[in-house]
Structure formats: structure tokens, C-alpha cells
Design a protein around this motif. Structure first.
Motif, PDB file in Angstrom:
ATOM      1  N   LEU A   1     -10.243  -7.394  22.959  1.00  0.00           N
ATOM      2  CA  LEU A   1      -9.390  -6.727  23.553  1.00  0.00           C
ATOM      3  C   LEU A   1      -9.505  -5.330  22.970  1.00  0.00           C
ATOM      4  CD1 LEU A   1      -6.490  -7.519  25.337  1.00  0.00           C
ATOM      5  CD2 LEU A   1      -5.810  -7.256  23.243  1.00  0.00           C
ATOM      6  N   THR A   2      -9.708  -5.374  21.914  1.00  0.00           N
ATOM      7  CA  THR A   2     -10.101  -3.910  21.339  1.00  0.00           C
ATOM      8  C   THR A   2     -10.854  -2.817  21.396  1.00  0.00           C
ATOM      9  OG1 THR A   2     -11.215  -4.737  19.462  1.00  0.00           O
ATOM     10  CG2 THR A   2      -9.417  -4.690  18.767  1.00  0.00           C
ATOM     11  N   LEU A   3     -11.898  -3.835  22.674  1.00  0.00           N
ATOM     12  CA  LEU A   3     -12.837  -3.026  23.312  1.00  0.00           C
ATOM     13  C   LEU A   3     -12.274  -2.034  24.728  1.00  0.00           C
ATOM     14  CD1 LEU A   3     -15.998  -5.533  22.818  1.00  0.00           C
ATOM     15  CD2 LEU A   3     -15.551  -3.432  21.247  1.00  0.00           C
ATOM     16  N   GLN A   4     -10.407  -2.851  25.062  1.00  0.00           N
ATOM     17  CA  GLN A   4     -10.187  -2.022  25.836  1.00  0.00           C
ATOM     18  C   GLN A   4      -9.018  -1.221  25.458  1.00  0.00           C
ATOM     19  OE1 GLN A   4     -12.317  -1.938  28.996  1.00  0.00           O
ATOM     20  NE2 GLN A   4     -14.039  -3.099  28.361  1.00  0.00           N
ATOM     21  N   GLU A   5      -9.188  -0.400  25.080  1.00  0.00           N
ATOM     22  CA  GLU A   5      -7.893   0.783  24.610  1.00  0.00           C
ATOM     23  C   GLU A   5      -6.357   0.173  25.398  1.00  0.00           C
ATOM     24  OE1 GLU A   5      -5.930   4.110  22.119  1.00  0.00           O
ATOM     25  OE2 GLU A   5      -7.888   3.688  21.925  1.00  0.00           O
ATOM     26  N   ASP A   6      -6.663   0.712  26.643  1.00  0.00           N
ATOM     27  CA  ASP A   6      -5.253   0.335  27.324  1.00  0.00           C
ATOM     28  C   ASP A   6      -4.397  -0.417  27.483  1.00  0.00           C
ATOM     29  OD1 ASP A   6      -7.475  -0.079  28.720  1.00  0.00           O
ATOM     30  OD2 ASP A   6      -7.432   0.223  30.586  1.00  0.00           O
ATOM     31  N   ILE A   7      -6.155  -1.547  27.691  1.00  0.00           N
ATOM     32  CA  ILE A   7      -5.444  -3.445  27.605  1.00  0.00           C
ATOM     33  C   ILE A   7      -4.643  -3.600  26.505  1.00  0.00           C
ATOM     34  CG2 ILE A   7      -6.049  -5.596  28.754  1.00  0.00           C
ATOM     35  CD1 ILE A   7      -7.966  -4.799  29.654  1.00  0.00           C
ATOM     36  N   LEU A   8      -5.192  -3.168  24.885  1.00  0.00           N
ATOM     37  CA  LEU A   8      -4.929  -3.886  23.978  1.00  0.00           C
ATOM     38  C   LEU A   8      -3.277  -3.139  23.788  1.00  0.00           C
ATOM     39  CD1 LEU A   8      -4.910  -4.480  21.006  1.00  0.00           C
ATOM     40  CD2 LEU A   8      -6.114  -1.785  20.844  1.00  0.00           C
ATOM     41  N   SER A   9      -3.234  -2.114  24.308  1.00  0.00           N
ATOM     42  CA  SER A   9      -1.964  -0.860  24.108  1.00  0.00           C
ATOM     43  C   SER A   9      -0.895  -1.983  24.909  1.00  0.00           C
ATOM     44  CB  SER A   9      -1.801   0.668  24.940  1.00  0.00           C
ATOM     45  OG  SER A   9      -1.975   0.462  25.868  1.00  0.00           O
ATOM     46  N   ARG A  10      -0.933  -2.873  26.172  1.00  0.00           N
ATOM     47  CA  ARG A  10      -0.018  -3.302  26.611  1.00  0.00           C
ATOM     48  C   ARG A  10       0.625  -4.556  25.586  1.00  0.00           C
ATOM     49  NH1 ARG A  10       3.477  -5.638  28.924  1.00  0.00           N
ATOM     50  NH2 ARG A  10       3.991  -5.858  30.804  1.00  0.00           N
TER      51      ARG A  10
ATOM     52  N   LEU B   1       1.526   1.193  20.636  1.00  0.00           N
ATOM     53  CA  LEU B   1       0.565   1.444  19.745  1.00  0.00           C
ATOM     54  C   LEU B   1       1.554   2.531  19.216  1.00  0.00           C
ATOM     55  CD1 LEU B   1      -3.005   1.874  21.507  1.00  0.00           C
ATOM     56  CD2 LEU B   1      -2.024   0.118  19.245  1.00  0.00           C
ATOM     57  N   ASN B   2       3.159   2.817  19.812  1.00  0.00           N
ATOM     58  CA  ASN B   2       3.769   4.148  19.125  1.00  0.00           C
ATOM     59  C   ASN B   2       4.499   3.986  17.968  1.00  0.00           C
ATOM     60  OD1 ASN B   2       5.180   1.921  20.450  1.00  0.00           O
ATOM     61  ND2 ASN B   2       6.715   3.676  21.058  1.00  0.00           N
ATOM     62  N   GLN B   3       4.449   2.195  17.052  1.00  0.00           N
ATOM     63  CA  GLN B   3       5.288   1.912  16.102  1.00  0.00           C
ATOM     64  C   GLN B   3       4.274   2.181  14.658  1.00  0.00           C
ATOM     65  OE1 GLN B   3       6.580  -1.970  17.499  1.00  0.00           O
ATOM     66  NE2 GLN B   3       4.784  -2.373  18.231  1.00  0.00           N
ATOM     67  N   SER B   4       5.888   1.997  14.337  1.00  0.00           N
ATOM     68  CA  SER B   4       4.632   3.140  13.027  1.00  0.00           C
ATOM     69  C   SER B   4       5.408   2.152  11.445  1.00  0.00           C
ATOM     70  CB  SER B   4       4.925   4.756  12.963  1.00  0.00           C
ATOM     71  OG  SER B   4       5.937   4.941  12.515  1.00  0.00           O
TER      72      SER B   4
ATOM     73  N   HIS C   1       0.528  -1.099   0.107  1.00  0.00           N
ATOM     74  CA  HIS C   1       0.058  -0.205  -0.228  1.00  0.00           C
ATOM     75  C   HIS C   1       0.492   1.397  -0.162  1.00  0.00           C
ATOM     76  CE1 HIS C   1      -3.636   2.987   1.327  1.00  0.00           C
ATOM     77  NE2 HIS C   1      -4.395   1.971   0.757  1.00  0.00           N
ATOM     78  N   SER C   2       0.376   2.347  -0.919  1.00  0.00           N
ATOM     79  CA  SER C   2       0.738   3.711  -0.772  1.00  0.00           C
ATOM     80  C   SER C   2       1.215   4.362   0.213  1.00  0.00           C
ATOM     81  CB  SER C   2      -0.049   4.165  -2.498  1.00  0.00           C
ATOM     82  OG  SER C   2      -0.832   4.818  -1.477  1.00  0.00           O
ATOM     83  N   ASN C   3       0.189   4.262   1.755  1.00  0.00           N
ATOM     84  CA  ASN C   3       0.673   4.434   2.730  1.00  0.00           C
ATOM     85  C   ASN C   3      -0.096   3.698   4.145  1.00  0.00           C
ATOM     86  OD1 ASN C   3       0.240   6.817   4.685  1.00  0.00           O
ATOM     87  ND2 ASN C   3      -2.102   7.013   4.843  1.00  0.00           N
ATOM     88  N   PRO C   4       0.506   2.882   4.334  1.00  0.00           N
ATOM     89  CA  PRO C   4       0.563   1.219   4.835  1.00  0.00           C
ATOM     90  C   PRO C   4       0.453   2.700   6.533  1.00  0.00           C
ATOM     91  CG  PRO C   4       3.342   1.791   4.600  1.00  0.00           C
ATOM     92  CD  PRO C   4       2.157   2.002   3.495  1.00  0.00           C
ATOM     93  N   ILE C   5      -0.127   1.571   7.075  1.00  0.00           N
ATOM     94  CA  ILE C   5      -0.579   2.730   8.542  1.00  0.00           C
ATOM     95  C   ILE C   5      -0.824   0.882   9.248  1.00  0.00           C
ATOM     96  CG2 ILE C   5      -2.294   3.328  10.291  1.00  0.00           C
ATOM     97  CD1 ILE C   5      -3.490   5.077   8.136  1.00  0.00           C
ATOM     98  N   PHE C   6       0.237   0.940  10.933  1.00  0.00           N
ATOM     99  CA  PHE C   6       0.214   0.396  11.836  1.00  0.00           C
ATOM    100  C   PHE C   6      -0.557   0.364  12.662  1.00  0.00           C
ATOM    101  CE2 PHE C   6       1.009  -1.150  15.984  1.00  0.00           C
ATOM    102  CZ  PHE C   6       1.275  -2.540  15.853  1.00  0.00           C
ATOM    103  N   TYR C   7      -1.308   1.383  12.773  1.00  0.00           N
ATOM    104  CA  TYR C   7      -2.532   1.184  14.218  1.00  0.00           C
ATOM    105  C   TYR C   7      -3.436   2.966  14.074  1.00  0.00           C
ATOM    106  CZ  TYR C   7      -5.637   1.519  18.496  1.00  0.00           C
ATOM    107  OH  TYR C   7      -6.451   1.792  19.583  1.00  0.00           O
ATOM    108  N   SER C   8      -4.654   2.785  13.946  1.00  0.00           N
ATOM    109  CA  SER C   8      -5.702   3.632  13.665  1.00  0.00           C
ATOM    110  C   SER C   8      -6.293   3.615  15.096  1.00  0.00           C
ATOM    111  CB  SER C   8      -6.014   4.235  12.327  1.00  0.00           C
ATOM    112  OG  SER C   8      -6.900   5.014  12.560  1.00  0.00           O
ATOM    113  N   ALA C   9      -6.771   4.983  15.737  1.00  0.00           N
ATOM    114  CA  ALA C   9      -7.746   5.125  16.800  1.00  0.00           C
ATOM    115  C   ALA C   9      -8.950   5.533  16.648  1.00  0.00           C
ATOM    116  CB  ALA C   9      -6.916   6.193  17.483  1.00  0.00           C
TER     117      ALA C   9
END
Length: 688
Positions: free
Chosen positions: A110-119, A123-126, A78-86
Motif C-alpha cells: 500500500l505504501t508504494l501508492q501514496e494516493d491510495i495510502l492516504s485513503r 496524513l494530516n494527523q500529527s 520519543h522527544s520528537n514523535p512524527i505521525f507520518y513522513s513523506a
């Protein structure tokens, strides 16, 4: 995919003979590897999980692959890949060729609880800032969080489409990369086939999973589901056994789903209870009542219908609670452990974890089957559990909530290569003192029936029991369904206050054994002390405490002053008599044994005092979590001039802190705040 016919283990190194394993997952330093790639101007290639068919597997999955399988990085797709989008709908993940609906159903929960997902997913990877083709994820792996490093080469078909997990947002790649990391942890993509939602939920959170058979569900199941939904748990479910065939009603047999919501709605004639689910395929939905095309939606008000009904073929749908119980087999609820999230008011839990193993010829005793078979059952590992309720303003026996979890450790590097053993837990009440240097003998099990036992031994990664136990001493015996079966395991216990340790072994005690043997061993002395004086005053309390042996504190024996004993007595004296009874003293002694255990554990230099860091750790072990500033203030208030706290001061602090918490809980109405009148304010000031 079938959810139940195949049961596996994961893997742990260091065992021989029947538990021989292949080399362990390599320890890779994510930061060092990324910095090296950035310095050398290259993209990371993971030789431990290469972009070849060996990482896919060696079984039936190979037959499903496209003829021209390729490995491509997201920047090539993809021309604009994204790792994660809130902002993207994180539920829009879709299952690929791997039969891992159980993994994806847990992931969607897991995605319904973002603070747990981030463990799990940093989410700072790109794909832009410091991009080097390397990514890292975290999984809870038998007692600790472990990192898994991967490169971002993903398997695609000739058209450049992902063959495994993908997103409806074609430029979003966190789900596909997380699946790759989990495949690496499990051995291969092939090893993700066949599983249960509970296993993935455990690996994502370190929580305790509870599985409810819906055909045998309790009458208050809706209340349980409501409490779970609003209690920050993760919830999945599974249909009846099958081969992932789409049935006429739109459900898929042998399939896992995510529970993403519940709702009580008002119809024209009566209330209706609805459950919202999502199919990990991202399509194929329920066709019965309250489905997207059902006429039952006309029973709602137009406003409520607009809020709930979304007519999209996205795998999400509503159905009645009654239909849910009829068409699904299992409901899986994952309760989060105390250490994962911030402690909530009034919900402090103690947590202990012990490791053990069943070994042929020594500790693999098997289950209780018949009276004459108990001569081998006693050989199983035995764990002594002391349970009591923390002071709450009243000193009478009340049942204590206790959660016990048994995890069997991996028996192979590849999770599908060796089946899980069928395991279970037996729990006995121990009414008298035994020498805890030795296992309880065969005679104990011939004379005592278990309070709790497995109705069926389950070949699962985890089995758990939620119990209400009166304060006292208990014995936990984990075992396999057959004798002589070998594996390692982890035993976890959660409660408000307890001590748990293995007896008859050389394993380290999490909390000192003195909590049991000193309470039991001194009970006769306590009875004699109170024979002539039913109540004791502060001076008598001082003499008792200073003449008892505090073996858990080593050579440094505490000296209780009269002032300290007057303070202790004031905290225990419920009827303002200036004295305490034998029962109140027994409760105090149990508290003192806990404080002795945690104090000794943190006083690792045997100085007889705790510094700030040691005090904070000791208070946490005792079930009281304070922020750093408050903990420092406590050290200034109750410690010495050099900011060191001795055992007597620690006891005084802990008793006051627990008393203050009890006062707060009694005065507050909602757990958030209180309004104090002048007498109450004076009382709390005097306690502080």
C-alpha cells in the motif's frame, strides 16, 4: 506464524442462532471526540479498545509478551514523535510479536501508492497541531468505507520499545497506530495472527484480489506481473506452508512478502528476469543468486549494478523469476475498483454490488456434487447477469471482460473465533427467458452444465473469477462447500456494461429488471416487425418506440419525435443507408433498457425529468463519468429551459456521448490526444 491452518470470519450484527455475535464496533465521532478532549484539556482514552490485556487477546500471544508490558503514548517514547513522513522510506516497517506478516506485507504494498495510502491513513494527523491523543483510520468493510477511532497508547516493553509493529525510524508511529486500528476492527491483536495477504489488501482498497498458484501459473506469468506492476495494482506473495522457520536459503516458510519491483536486466550472455521482494521483518534475506552477496551481480554493467544493488540487511532482496516461482506458493494481485481512483481513458467499468445470505432450510443449498444432488443446489441465491459490449463503431458479438467477486461476511466479532466457510461460484449461460420473479427451477440445473465452476472450494474471505463472456444472459450461483452452512455474503460484478440482480427474492434491483425481460419478451415482436422490412427508417423507428411499453418509467411514457429518431438512427447507421437492421435495433434496445433503468433509479421524485445532480449520477451509473462543468454543459445543451432533462433527451445525450468516445478511441493512438483533418473535424462537430 502459519498462514493457512486457521481460517476466520470478521463480524456483522443482527443474526441469530448459529450466527450469534457479540456487540458491534461502536460508532465513534472522531471530530466530536477530539474537540471535546481539546476543550477539556485531556487526552483521549478509548474505553471500547482499552490499554489492557483484553485488547491484546486471550490466546498464545499472551505468552510472548514481556513480563512488564506497559502502554505508552508516542510523546512518552520519543522527544520528537512524527505521525507520518513523506521523506522517510515507508517500507521501513518491521513486524513485532504478532504473527501478522500477511497484514504487514499488504501494508508495505500500500505504501508504494501514496494516493491510495492516504485513503486509509489520513496524513494530516500529527502529534502537534490539535493533538488530543486520538487518531482515525479507514478500512473498506464489505461494501463501504468505515472509520476506526483509537487512542495512541501503544504496548511497549520495559525499555520503552514497541512490542508490535515498529519503524526503523524510531520516532515514526503511523504504522504502529494503523496496526492498532486494524486490531480493533478485527477484535484484538491476537486476532491478527494467521491470515492471507489478499484479505488485508481487500480491506485497504476495496479492490478485487486474484490469487495465482505459482506451481500452476500460466506461461505468460511474467507478462501478467509486468502489467500488474505498471498498472497500479498491489502485489504480495506467500511461501509454502510452515511455521516461520528460517530456511538455509534465507527465506522464511509459512511467511508473507511484498513484491516491490521487477526488472529485466542484460547479462553478458542472455537477459535475466528479476523480482524484488521485502520481508516484513525488516531483516532476513534470500541467500541465493542475485542476493546482496551473490557473485551474479558481476554479470551486469557497473552502472546497472549501482542502480539495483543495495547491500543492507533491511529485508529487501532480488531473486530470479525462476527461483521466485520455485520457492513461493502464492502470488496475490489486488486490482483496484473503478470507484477508488480516477477513471482512465478507455477503462470505464460498470460496478454492481448485491448482498445475500445462505440460510439453513431455505437458501443454503450447497454445491453440485452428483446429478441427484442438484435438487438442493437450486435453492442457493441466484443472480441474473445481463452482459453486453458498449458500442465501439462495430455491431458484432465479442467476448466481454467480466470480473465476479464473492465475499463472505463476518460470522463473529473476533475474526479468529469462527472459521471462514469454503465458498465458490457457479456461472451458467441462460439461453431462454425465465420468469425472474422465481428462482430457476431444479430442471434448469439438470439440463445445463456450468460455464465456470470452482475446482476447489476455498475457505477464504474472497473468491473471484475473471471471465470472457459473449454478450448475453447468465446466472451466477454462489454457494458453500456443504449444504446448510449459514453466512451472509456480498457479490460484486465488474464489466464494461452489465446488469446484475437477485431473482426470486425481495431484494432491491440495482438496475431495473426490464433490461432482461423486455429484451427477451419483445424479441418475437421485433422479429415480426422486420420480417417484411429487413431495414427500418427513422419514421418506422419512431412508431416502434412510441408504441412499446416503457414499464420502468412509471406513468410518464416518453414521446420520441421524428427529429429524435433521425438523430438516433444517424448514430447507429454504420453504412450510411438511412436505416438500421434487426441486429442493430436489438443492440439499441439493450442500450435503451439500460438508460431506462438508470433514469428511473435517479428520478426518485417521479417527475419524469432529471436535474443536474440526478443527471450526473445517472450518467455515472451508465458507465460515463464527466466532471461537474461538462455535465452542466450537457444539461444546458440537451435539457429544457429549466435545466431539466427528459428521458428522450437523456437517450440522445447518452448515445451521442458513447459515439463520441468511440470516435475518439478510434482516432487516438495513445489514448491522450488526436490530430484531426477537416473531414474528421466536421464529423465530430455534427455529432456534438
Amino acid at each position: 506464524m502459519s498462514l493457512w491452518p486457521s481460517f476466520r470470519g470478521l463480524w456483522k450484527p443482527g443474526q441469530k442462532d448459529s450466527m450469534e455475535r457479540s456487540p458491534q464496533l461502536p460508532q465513534q465521532d472522531y471530530k466530536a471526540l477530539r474537540e471535546r478532549c481539546l476543550r477539556d484539556g485531556c487526552l483521549f482514552e478509548d474505553s471500547s479498545f482499552p490499554a489492557t490485556l483484553s485488547s491484546v487477546g486471550r490466546g498464545p500471544l499472551l505468552q510472548k509478551l514481556p513480563a512488564s508490558l506497559q502502554w505508552r503514548r508516542p510523546q512518552e517514547l520519543h522527544s520528537n514523535p512524527i505521525f507520518y513522513s513523506a521523506t522517510a522510506n515507508r517500507l521501513d516497517l518491521c513486524q513485532g510479536l504478532v504473527g501478522d506478516c500477511w497484514f504487514l506485507a499488504a501494508l508495505q504494498a500500500l505504501t508504494l501508492q501514496e494516493d491510495i495510502l492516504s485513503r486509509v491513513v489520513p496524513l494530516n494527523q500529527s502529534f502537534t497541531e490539535n493533538y488530543a491523543g486520538i487518531f482515525q483510520f479507514w478500512f473498506w468493510h464489505f461494501g463501504k468505507w468505515v472509520p476506526v477511532v483509537i487512542d495512541d497508547r501503544l504496548p511497549v516493553n520495559e525499555a520503552g520499545q514497541l512490542v508490535f509493529v515498529s519503524s526503523t525510524y524510531k520516532n515514526l508511529f503511523w504504522g504502529a497506530l494503523l496496526e492498532k486500528a486494524y486490531a480493533k476492527l478485527s477484535g484484538s491483536y491476537e486476532d491478527l495472527q494467521n491470515g492471507q495477504v489478499s484479505e488485508a489488501l481487500l480491506d485497504f482498497t476495496g479492490g478485487v484480489t486474484m490469487t495465482i498458484k505459482l506451481a500452476e501459473a500460466p506461461g505468460n506469468l511474467w507478462d501478467i506481473l509486468t502489467q500488474a506492476t505498471f498498472g497500479r495494482t498491489l502485489i504480495g506473495c506467500q511461501t509454502h506452508t510452515g511455521n516461520e522457520r528460517v530456511m538455509e536459503n534465507g527465506l522464511v516458510d509459512g511467511h508473507a512478502y511484498t513484491v516491490i519491483g521487477i526488472r529485466k536486466v542484460t547479462c553478458k550472455h542472455a537477459p535475466e528476469y528479476l523480482v524484488k521482494l521485502r520481508n516484513p521483518w525488516g531483516k532476513v534475506e534470500w541467500k541465493g543468486d542475485w542476493s546482496d552477496s551473490s557473485r551474479t551481480w558481476e554479470l551486469l554493467s557497473p552502472k546497472e549494478k549501482i542502480v539495483l544493488l543495495k547491500k543492507k540487511d533491511d529485508g529487501e532482496f532480488w531473486m530470479t523469476f525462476k527461483d521466485f516461482k520455485a520457492h513461493f506458493k502464492l502470488l496475490v494481485i489486488c486490482k483496484l475498483t473503478p470507484g477508488l481512483l480516477t477513471h482512465e481513458v478507455g477503462q470505464k467499468w460498470s460496478y454492481t454490488m448485491q448482498e445475500g445470505r445462505w440460510e439453513k432450510g431455505t437458501t443454503a443449498g450447497g454445491p453440485i456434487k452428483l446429478q441427484q444432488a442438484r435438487d438442493t443446489f437450486w435453492k442457493n441465491p441466484q443472480f441474473l447477469l445481463s452482459v453486453w459490449r458498449p458500442q465501439e463503431g462495430k455491431t458484432f458479438l465479442m467476448p466481454c471482460s467480466v470480473m465476479v467477486s464473492l465475499l463472505q461476511k463476518p460470522r463473529h466479532r473476533h475474526r479468529n473465533r469462527k472459521r471462514h466457510l469454503a465458498i465458490g461460484l457457479f456461472i451458467f449461460r441462460v439461453s431462454k427467458f425465465y420468469d425472474d420473479q422465481r428462482k430457476l427451477p431444479q430442471e434448469f440445473f439438470l439440463q445445463n452444465n456450468p460455464l465456470s465452476f470452482p475446482e476447489v472450494f476455498l475457505p477464504e474471505k474472497e473468491v473471484s473469477r475473471e471471465l470472457w463472456l459473449e454478450p448475453g444472459t447468465y446466472l451466477i450461483v454462489p454457494c458453500t462447500a456443504e449444504a446448510c452452512q449459514e453466512s451472509e455474503f456480498v457479490l460484486r460484478v465488474f464489466s464494461r456494461k452489465h446488469v446484475c440482480y437477485e431473482i426470486g427474492s425481495n431484494s432491491q434491483v440495482v438496475f431495473s429488471k426490464e433490461i432482461v425481460d423486455q429484451t427477451e419478451g419483445h424479441d418475437e415482436i421485433f422479429t415480426r416487425l422486420f420480417e417484411k422490412t429487413p431495414e427500418i427508417n427513422a419514421a418506422q423507428l419512431q412508431r416502434i418506440l412510441n408504441h412499446l411499453t416503457w414499464s420502468g418509467l412509471g406513468s410518464t411514457q416518453p414521446l420520441f419525435s421524428l427529429d429524435a429518431c433521425q438523430g438516433i438512427l444517424a448514430l447507429l447507421d454504420l453504412n450510411a443507408s438511412g436505416t438500421v437492421s434487426i441486429q442493430e435495433f436489438r443492440d439499441l434496445w439493450k442500450q435503451l433498457m439500460l438508460y431506462q433503468a438508470v433514469f428511473h433509479k435517479q428520478d426518485n421524485n417521479a417527475s419524469g425529468c432529471l436535474n443536474w445532480a440526478q443527471l450526473r449520477a445517472a450518467m455515472k451509473d451508465a458507465g460515463l463519468v464527466l466532471n461537474d462543468d461538462v455535465c452542466l454543459l450537457m444539461l444546458i445543451r440537451y435539457g429544457g429551459p429549466k435545466l431539466q432533462m427528459d428521458f428522450v433527451s437523456f437517450v440522445h445525450l447518452m448515445l451521442r456521448a458513447e459515439k463520441m468516445e468511440s470516435v475518439f478511441q478510434n482516432l487516438t493512438q495513445d489514448g491522450k490526444g488526436i490530430y484531426l483533418q477537416k473531414p474528421e473535424w466536421l464529423m465530430m462537430t455534427l455529432y456534438s
